[in-house]
Design a protein around this motif. Structure first.
Motif, PDB file in Angstrom:
ATOM      1  N   LYS A   1       0.840  -1.196   0.000  1.00  0.00           N
ATOM      2  CA  LYS A   1       0.000   0.000   0.000  1.00  0.00           C
ATOM      3  C   LYS A   1       0.875   1.246   0.000  1.00  0.00           C
ATOM      4  CE  LYS A   1      -2.096  -1.449   3.707  1.00  0.00           C
ATOM      5  NZ  LYS A   1      -3.024  -1.545   4.876  1.00  0.00           N
TER       6      LYS A   1
ATOM      7  N   TYR B   1      -9.473   9.591   9.662  1.00  0.00           N
ATOM      8  CA  TYR B   1     -10.414   9.272   8.586  1.00  0.00           C
ATOM      9  C   TYR B   1      -9.786   8.775   7.293  1.00  0.00           C
ATOM     10  CZ  TYR B   1     -14.166  11.217  11.396  1.00  0.00           C
ATOM     11  OH  TYR B   1     -15.073  11.442  12.399  1.00  0.00           O
ATOM     12  N   LEU B   2      -8.480   8.883   7.114  1.00  0.00           N
ATOM     13  CA  LEU B   2      -7.877   8.261   5.933  1.00  0.00           C
ATOM     14  C   LEU B   2      -8.016   6.741   6.041  1.00  0.00           C
ATOM     15  CD1 LEU B   2      -4.606  10.347   5.420  1.00  0.00           C
ATOM     16  CD2 LEU B   2      -6.582  10.242   3.880  1.00  0.00           C
ATOM     17  N   SER B   3      -8.238   6.078   4.919  1.00  0.00           N
ATOM     18  CA  SER B   3      -8.532   4.648   4.927  1.00  0.00           C
ATOM     19  C   SER B   3      -7.275   3.818   5.183  1.00  0.00           C
ATOM     20  CB  SER B   3      -9.142   4.247   3.589  1.00  0.00           C
ATOM     21  OG  SER B   3      -9.276   2.842   3.506  1.00  0.00           O
TER      22      SER B   3
ATOM     23  N   THR C   1      -7.135   0.678   4.944  1.00  0.00           N
ATOM     24  CA  THR C   1      -7.121  -0.436   3.982  1.00  0.00           C
ATOM     25  C   THR C   1      -6.481  -0.033   2.661  1.00  0.00           C
ATOM     26  OG1 THR C   1      -9.347   0.148   3.181  1.00  0.00           O
ATOM     27  CG2 THR C   1      -9.203  -1.404   5.015  1.00  0.00           C
ATOM     28  N   LEU C   2      -6.436   1.256   2.377  1.00  0.00           N
ATOM     29  CA  LEU C   2      -5.830   1.736   1.138  1.00  0.00           C
ATOM     30  C   LEU C   2      -4.400   2.216   1.322  1.00  0.00           C
ATOM     31  CD1 LEU C   2      -8.785   3.834  -0.385  1.00  0.00           C
ATOM     32  CD2 LEU C   2      -8.044   1.535  -1.043  1.00  0.00           C
ATOM     33  N   TYR C   3      -4.067   2.669   2.546  1.00  0.00           N
ATOM     34  CA  TYR C   3      -2.765   3.294   2.764  1.00  0.00           C
ATOM     35  C   TYR C   3      -2.150   2.833   4.078  1.00  0.00           C
ATOM     36  CZ  TYR C   3      -4.976   6.484  -0.563  1.00  0.00           C
ATOM     37  OH  TYR C   3      -5.648   6.996  -1.636  1.00  0.00           O
TER      38      TYR C   3
ATOM     39  N   LYS D   1      -5.505   2.863  13.533  1.00  0.00           N
ATOM     40  CA  LYS D   1      -5.561   3.163  12.099  1.00  0.00           C
ATOM     41  C   LYS D   1      -4.224   3.619  11.539  1.00  0.00           C
ATOM     42  CE  LYS D   1     -10.447   4.500  12.122  1.00  0.00           C
ATOM     43  NZ  LYS D   1     -11.412   5.571  11.769  1.00  0.00           N
TER      44      LYS D   1
ATOM     45  N   VAL E   1      -9.238  13.983   2.665  1.00  0.00           N
ATOM     46  CA  VAL E   1      -9.752  12.642   2.968  1.00  0.00           C
ATOM     47  C   VAL E   1     -10.612  12.139   1.814  1.00  0.00           C
ATOM     48  CG1 VAL E   1     -11.365  11.377   4.440  1.00  0.00           C
ATOM     49  CG2 VAL E   1      -9.608  12.808   5.481  1.00  0.00           C
ATOM     50  N   ARG E   2     -11.493  12.989   1.312  1.00  0.00           N
ATOM     51  CA  ARG E   2     -12.321  12.587   0.154  1.00  0.00           C
ATOM     52  C   ARG E   2     -11.444  12.280  -1.046  1.00  0.00           C
ATOM     53  NH1 ARG E   2     -15.596  16.914   2.051  1.00  0.00           N
ATOM     54  NH2 ARG E   2     -14.702  18.288   0.464  1.00  0.00           N
TER      55      ARG E   2
ATOM     56  N   ASN F   1      -9.376   8.862  -0.236  1.00  0.00           N
ATOM     57  CA  ASN F   1     -10.189   7.665  -0.028  1.00  0.00           C
ATOM     58  C   ASN F   1     -11.024   7.279  -1.242  1.00  0.00           C
ATOM     59  OD1 ASN F   1      -9.161   7.551   2.520  1.00  0.00           O
ATOM     60  ND2 ASN F   1     -11.053   8.113   3.570  1.00  0.00           N
ATOM     61  N   SER F   2     -11.266   8.217  -2.140  1.00  0.00           N
ATOM     62  CA  SER F   2     -12.109   7.922  -3.301  1.00  0.00           C
ATOM     63  C   SER F   2     -11.309   7.550  -4.530  1.00  0.00           C
ATOM     64  CB  SER F   2     -12.995   9.129  -3.627  1.00  0.00           C
ATOM     65  OG  SER F   2     -12.195  10.244  -4.016  1.00  0.00           O
TER      66      SER F   2
END
Length: 420
Positions: free
Chosen positions: A3, A21-23, A25-27, A55, A331-332, A335-336
């Motif tokens: 990641k 709030y950053l994911s 699972t992605l980072y 997290k 964050v948007r 995460n998107s």
């Protein structure tokens, strides 16, 4: 495939929101800061949130410099007065994406003696030091050997800075003095008095005239000395020296006059920075950091927000509201998007949704700035708006419930800060 690694520098409002709030699972997320907590300053130590969570990885360290071309962050452990050799070993970290949110440090305007003698309300440690000193002063003034004139000197709280933070700290301390402290220290509490100093012609300069005059009147009515147009020339351990007035003894000095750039920001050579006023890292409308004035373009993998950053051509104030709105935008963005689509900017630039200024002025009273055609207002409704906003600033329902329960218990039994 591993990641991407995001490094966040700073644990203020922006850094705390991003870490939360950053994911994960992605980072892989690392937050670097000398402080593990994020405090809501106006509540004077009643609200603090820990930045360490499952997290992300938290490192208690100070970033000393950044090598942008090699994507390397150079760090030093941040453990004061620790002689363990491991805390003296610097280290480097590699990043895929870097988010700069180091905040600012208090601006003393090079006033002699301030750093050595004043308290700064920037973090939880400052708030705890304030509480300890306040009760030490009350106990010292309670000694039978302390004469009345010395009691008055010891229990003089001097607050330098008439902005929202200075006024709200004044309000909280004044409430404490007129309620719980009068019951616990009936012999010496009447000696406690607060002065608020500001070089400007009036306090709360960001509010319209009617509102800052209302706040001034209410504070003076509660016997708070509002000293505007005042220049502090120097400070020693027992007194501040005011131009035109000479030596003014104090027991506690709190310095909340504004911000100054950190050593990290002032030392950066490869980024563009503002040239007037507070030194801030300049970004585009997608919060990407511009390269230095000798180069064109932006660092595609470096973002900046919070008090230490500003949008070139669209300057915004150094407030928690601005920092959090920018954090939500990033964050948007992160995460998107997949790793492949992070190479370009976000489709929509950042836009700031202006919120009304709210300040607490003590005795369950407050002021709210007007916006557009709507005039500002004062009174208990403004105080309730400030209180509700304070609750919503915390980012978890657990913390909100704890704060609400604490307020309820304080209302019934008095503030725990004043209990033996």
């Amino acid at each position: 495939m591993s990641k991407p690694h995001i490094i966040i520098i700073g644990s203020g409002w922006a850094g705390f929101y991003l870490a939360d709030y950053l994911s994960p699972t992605l980072y892989n997320i690392t937050i670097i800061s000398p402080r593990r907590t994020s405090a809501y300053t106006p509540l004077l130590a009643s609200a603090a949130c820990c930045c360490k969570s499952r997290k992300c990885r938290f490192l208690k360290a100070t970033v000393t410099s950044i090598s942008f071309p090699s994507k390397t962050v150079h760090c030093a452990p941040a453990f004061d007065n620790d002689t363990d050799p491991i805390t003296n070993q610097n280290f480097d970290l590699q990043y895929d994406y870097l988010i700069l949110a180091p905040g600012c440090i208090p601006n003393t305007f090079n006033t002699p003696g301030v750093v050595e003698n004043a308290l700064f309300m920037k973090n939880v440690s400052d708030a705890m030091a304030t509480r300890k000193l306040l009760f030490d002063l009350l106990e010292k003034a309670s000694l039978p050997t302390c004469p009345p004139n010395r009691k008055k000197e010891l229990l003089h709280i001097a607050i330098v800075g008439g902005g929202p933070t200075g006024v709200e700290i004044t309000a909280e301390l004044d409430d404490l003095a007129h309620r719980e402290l009068r019951d616990l220290y009936p012999d010496v509490a009447p000696y406690l008095h607060i002065s608020i100093y500001d070089v400007a012609p009036h306090i709360l300069g960001s509010y319209e005239r009617k509102l800052h005059e209302y706040a001034n009147e209410k504070l003076v009515r509660r016997h708070v000395a509002v000293e505007t147009n005042t220049m502090i020339e120097k400070v020693d351990r027992d007194a501040l020296f005011v131009r035109g007035k000479g030596r003014v003894p104090y027991g506690m000095l709190m310095w909340v006059t504004g911000n100054k750039a950190t050593a990290l920001v002032t030392g950066m050579q490869d980024v563009r920075k503002s040239e007037k006023g507070l030194v801030r890292v300049l970004t585009d409308t997608h919060l990407r950091v511009f390269k230095s004035n000798t180069e064109d373009g932006v660092w595609d993998d470096v973002f900046a927000l919070g008090d230490a950053a500003d949008i070139d051509g669209n300057s915004l104030p150094t407030t928690a509201e601005v920092a959090v709105q920018k954090a939500k935008y990033l964050v948007r963005f992160f995460n998107s998007r997949s790793e492949m689509s992070l190479d370009g900017p976000a489709e929509m630039p950042f836009t700031y949704a202006e919120k009304q200024l709210v300040s607490y002025i003590g005795s369950r009273d407050g002021i709210i700035a007007g916006r557009g055609d709507r005039e500002g207002w004062t009174g208990r409704s403004a105080w309730l708006a400030w209180r509700s906003g304070s609750v919503m600033w915390t980012r978890s329902w657990r913390n909100r419930i704890v704060i609400l329960l604490t307020w309820m218990l304080n209302w019934v039994f008095g503030k725990e800060i004043a209990k033996m």
